[in-house]
Design a protein around this motif. Structure first.
Motif, PDB file in Angstrom:
ATOM      1  N   LYS A 230       3.194  -5.412  -4.990  1.00 50.45           N
ATOM      2  CA  LYS A 230       3.633  -4.687  -3.807  1.00 50.45           C
ATOM      3  C   LYS A 230       4.790  -5.423  -3.137  1.00 50.45           C
ATOM      4  CE  LYS A 230      -0.858  -2.608  -2.679  1.00 50.45           C
ATOM      5  NZ  LYS A 230      -1.919  -2.479  -1.643  1.00 50.45           N
ATOM      6  N   LEU A 231       5.831  -4.675  -2.805  1.00 53.44           N
ATOM      7  CA  LEU A 231       6.987  -5.234  -2.108  1.00 53.44           C
ATOM      8  C   LEU A 231       7.002  -4.868  -0.632  1.00 53.44           C
ATOM      9  CD1 LEU A 231       9.831  -4.554  -4.709  1.00 53.44           C
ATOM     10  CD2 LEU A 231       8.655  -6.715  -4.270  1.00 53.44           C
ATOM     11  N   TYR A 232       6.437  -3.711  -0.308  1.00 50.12           N
ATOM     12  CA  TYR A 232       6.369  -3.265   1.084  1.00 50.12           C
ATOM     13  C   TYR A 232       5.036  -2.572   1.271  1.00 50.12           C
ATOM     14  CZ  TYR A 232       7.658  -1.295   5.602  1.00 50.12           C
ATOM     15  OH  TYR A 232       7.687  -0.984   6.940  1.00 50.12           O
ATOM     16  N   ILE A 233       4.333  -2.936   2.340  1.00 50.42           N
ATOM     17  CA  ILE A 233       2.981  -2.432   2.565  1.00 50.42           C
ATOM     18  C   ILE A 233       2.921  -1.755   3.928  1.00 50.42           C
ATOM     19  CG2 ILE A 233       0.535  -3.062   2.719  1.00 50.42           C
ATOM     20  CD1 ILE A 233       1.265  -5.566   1.055  1.00 50.42           C
ATOM     21  N   THR A 234       2.329  -0.570   3.984  1.00 49.11           N
ATOM     22  CA  THR A 234       2.198   0.163   5.241  1.00 49.11           C
ATOM     23  C   THR A 234       1.079  -0.449   6.085  1.00 49.11           C
ATOM     24  OG1 THR A 234       0.541   1.753   4.477  1.00 49.11           O
ATOM     25  CG2 THR A 234       2.852   2.253   4.007  1.00 49.11           C
ATOM     26  N   ASP A 235       0.947   0.050   7.312  1.00 51.33           N
ATOM     27  CA  ASP A 235      -0.116  -0.467   8.171  1.00 51.33           C
ATOM     28  C   ASP A 235      -1.500  -0.071   7.674  1.00 51.33           C
ATOM     29  OD1 ASP A 235       0.072   2.213   8.730  1.00 51.33           O
ATOM     30  OD2 ASP A 235       0.262   2.003  10.900  1.00 51.33           O
ATOM     31  N   LYS A 236      -1.558   0.869   6.717  1.00 53.19           N
ATOM     32  CA  LYS A 236      -2.826   1.219   6.082  1.00 53.19           C
ATOM     33  C   LYS A 236      -3.068   0.431   4.807  1.00 53.19           C
ATOM     34  CE  LYS A 236      -3.339   5.922   7.878  1.00 53.19           C
ATOM     35  NZ  LYS A 236      -4.602   5.659   8.574  1.00 53.19           N
ATOM     36  N   ALA A 239       0.934   0.627  -0.754  1.00 48.31           N
ATOM     37  CA  ALA A 239       2.231   0.197  -1.280  1.00 48.31           C
ATOM     38  C   ALA A 239       3.277   1.270  -1.008  1.00 48.31           C
ATOM     39  CB  ALA A 239       2.121  -0.067  -2.772  1.00 48.31           C
ATOM     40  N   TRP A 240       4.338   0.893  -0.293  1.00 48.46           N
ATOM     41  CA  TRP A 240       5.462   1.804  -0.053  1.00 48.46           C
ATOM     42  C   TRP A 240       6.634   1.449  -0.963  1.00 48.46           C
ATOM     43  CZ3 TRP A 240       4.404   6.079   2.437  1.00 48.46           C
ATOM     44  CH2 TRP A 240       5.444   6.922   2.831  1.00 48.46           C
ATOM     45  N   ALA A 241       6.542   0.278  -1.573  1.00 52.70           N
ATOM     46  CA  ALA A 241       7.512  -0.136  -2.586  1.00 52.70           C
ATOM     47  C   ALA A 241       6.825  -1.154  -3.471  1.00 52.70           C
ATOM     48  CB  ALA A 241       8.766  -0.735  -1.947  1.00 52.70           C
ATOM     49  N   GLY A 242       7.186  -1.157  -4.752  1.00 52.56           N
ATOM     50  CA  GLY A 242       6.566  -2.087  -5.681  1.00 52.56           C
ATOM     51  C   GLY A 242       7.427  -2.266  -6.912  1.00 52.56           C
TER      52      GLY A 242
END
Length: 350
Positions: A230-236, A239-242
């Protein structure tokens, strides 16, 4: 029987939602359309605001199906009515909560020509969040300590045993990190109200989040394994980017899971790698993840391989994939006419 030489295949797909916690359905459909250009996709939706219903470039027709809480009989009756019109070759379910009912009616659906590649109820239960720690101990898989609780009063004992911070997890979805007793209690009430009990209280592991998408043949073999960091993780925690990565240890863990569980179908391992490099299995999700299209982009189209399995074709293990393939999720306003929303809401199909 439909096969890959006479078109079109007709495939039912659930999980058409696309919120900040998206269902896997749209990603599964993208992978299928890439592999089978003539495929006819039948969307199976629970709510009238699932975006996939109105995305006609991806979904050819959508039918509303009853919520999992309505039971397997209601689901079977609805699918039989849909099958009389659509002649689906198979269905790919994509939500944890719906799998119990689909497994229960698998034999009934087979009779009317609908194939399903799914684990058994026993396999589903063994790898569920409440039973994951026991599964790990049994098969020598590294799983954080965890407890299943049914009452908020049990949080005190859980905190004494596991120490703060704690990870408080819902029965099916969602998790919160609690640093205090008050936070743990609030998380318990919120998640139990939404998903029911038990609530899982898990030891907190600090590190790097890694996910592995896999496909297993039900005989102990993993046919495809693709790891993603995972490169970007939401508050939930989603993974928003990987990015796809190369790590033999991750492949070994996925193959050990497939061998231990005799899993059939898609799965996702959620892992945490601590500072010492040790890997912990945090969750085992019993279906394809929402980022599953990345497997197709990296060279291992897992949804397409599952279709071939369902049609009785021999699927050779996929061993090569491109490292460094990235995905970045984005939000898009899809515009449709209110008449389509009204039609689906009123008649349950579009």
């Amino acid at each position: 029987m439909a096969n890959l030489t006479n078109a079109p295949l007709v495939i039912g797909v659930t999980g058409l939602n696309a919120t900040e916690n998206p269902g896997p359905g749209l990603a599964v459909i993208r992978a299928l359309r890439e592999a089978f250009p003539q495929v006819r996709i039948i969307g199976l939706a629970y709510e009238s605001l699932e975006p996939g219903i109105y995305m006609h470039n991806l979904v050819d027709k959508t039918y509303q199906i009853p919520y999992p809480s309505a039971g397997s009989v209601a689901l079977s009756q609805r699918l039989q009515a849909i099958q009389a019109k659509e002649h689906m070759d198979l269905i790919i379910p994509n939500f944890d909560a719906e799998l119990y009912n689909f497994i229960k009616i698998k034999a009934e659906l087979q009779i009317i020509g609908i194939r399903l590649i799914l684990p058994t109820h026993q396999q589903l239960a063994a790898c569920s969040k409440p039973n994951l720690a026991a599964f790990g101990r049994l098969h020598q898989l590294n799983v954080p300590k965890s407890l299943s609780i049914f009452n908020a009063d049990e949080l005190h004992n859980a905190a004494d045993e596991l120490n703060f911070p704690l990870v408080i997890k819902g029965k099916f979805y969602e998790a919160e990190i609690a640093h205090t007793a008050s936070q743990a209690q609030n998380a318990f009430y919120r998640l139990s109200a939404k998903w029911g009990t038990p609530i899982i209280v898990q030891q907190f592991i600090k590190g790097t989040e890694i996910n592995v998408a896999g496909l297993a043949d039900g005989k102990g073999n993993a046919l495809s394994v693709v790891p993603m960091r995972k490169l970007y993780i939401t508050d939930k925690g989603k993974a928003w980017a990987g990015i796809t990565i190369a790590d033999d240890k991750l492949l070994t863990i996925a193959h050990r899971f497939a061998a231990a569980s005799k899993w059939s179908g898609g799965f996702e391992l959620e892992l945490m790698q601590d500072k010492a490099g040790e890997l912990f299995i945090m969750e085992i999700n019993p279906r394809f993840p929402a980022w599953i299209y990345l497997t197709a982009a990296a060279g291992q189209n897992q949804p397409a391989a599952l279709v071939k399995m369902a049609l009785g074709e021999t699927v050779e293990p996929l061993t090569e994939y491109q490292v460094g393939k990235m995905f970045i999720r984005y939000a898009l306003d899809h515009v449709t006419d209110v008449s389509e929303f009204q039609q689906f809401s009123a008649f349950g199909e579009l």
